[in-house]
Design a protein around this motif. Sequence first.
Motif, PDB file in Angstrom:
ATOM      1  N   ILE A   1       7.903 -13.883   5.404  1.00  0.00           N
ATOM      2  CA  ILE A   1       7.736 -13.204   6.689  1.00  0.00           C
ATOM      3  C   ILE A   1       6.261 -12.838   6.854  1.00  0.00           C
ATOM      4  CG2 ILE A   1       8.366 -11.204   8.088  1.00  0.00           C
ATOM      5  CD1 ILE A   1      10.996 -11.082   6.540  1.00  0.00           C
TER       6      ILE A   1
ATOM      7  N   LEU B   1      12.226 -13.766   1.793  1.00  0.00           N
ATOM      8  CA  LEU B   1      11.726 -12.650   2.584  1.00  0.00           C
ATOM      9  C   LEU B   1      10.203 -12.524   2.486  1.00  0.00           C
ATOM     10  CD1 LEU B   1      14.427  -9.919   1.841  1.00  0.00           C
ATOM     11  CD2 LEU B   1      14.184 -11.318   3.899  1.00  0.00           C
TER      12      LEU B   1
ATOM     13  N   TRP C   1       4.575  -8.801   6.742  1.00  0.00           N
ATOM     14  CA  TRP C   1       5.474  -7.999   5.904  1.00  0.00           C
ATOM     15  C   TRP C   1       5.529  -8.543   4.489  1.00  0.00           C
ATOM     16  CZ3 TRP C   1       9.768  -8.370   2.877  1.00  0.00           C
ATOM     17  CH2 TRP C   1      10.448  -7.187   2.592  1.00  0.00           C
TER      18      TRP C   1
END
Length: 228
Positions: free
Chosen positions: A102, A99, A105
């Motif tokens: 990303i 994650l 973000w």
Amino acid sequence: MSLLRTLIFTSIFYLGSAIIVIVAVLLLPFGEKTAIRSGLVWARFHYWCARMFLGIRTRIEGNLATVPTLYACKHESMYETAEVLRLFIDPVVVFKRELLTIPGWGWVAKKHGVIPIDREAGAGAVRALLTAAKKVRAEGRNVVIFPEGTRVPHGESPPLKAGFAGLYKALGLPVIPIAMDSGRVWPRGGFVKRSGTVTFRFGEPIPPGLPRDEIEARVHAAINALND
């Protein structure tokens, strides 16, 4: 009607999120506190959108901790991943390392403070987890982990992932298990959301230092307390 409400929510929430992330990236040079503030703004925006357009609200049962704590949270939807940033003070969240890739973000998340875990990296992932945990403990921040490792349909209770016990031992913090039922209104893999109330049920604090089998059994039972 649920489909229409979901479409409105999706359009406004993701557009607003993009704007918040862009602003947060521009503010990264101002340090960790600014990133934490940006995360809180995003979480409050998420809750406002969920309440206004989906008719989803949060109900709290039990008490939050007054000392640094490891919160072990049931995971049924994206809803709670945003809510934990709103409910707790400066939380550090354990989540999948990928994650962080990303754009935008991921940069803000790193500055905010996270404990990334790579489930495919074996012993190396565990060592990285423990190193990050020691840093967080020194900072005196709350830690949030979803010990099942991924979202599960409401009513299911898979075993906890091995990383939870390692983090519990490394942090030496009390644990508060959190049961919830977000999957009733925000089902995993389903696009359409339904109105309703999501309950966060905070269990009694569990002390540090317990054997692995005991801590896992107690947390597993507590986070599944709202299952059908």
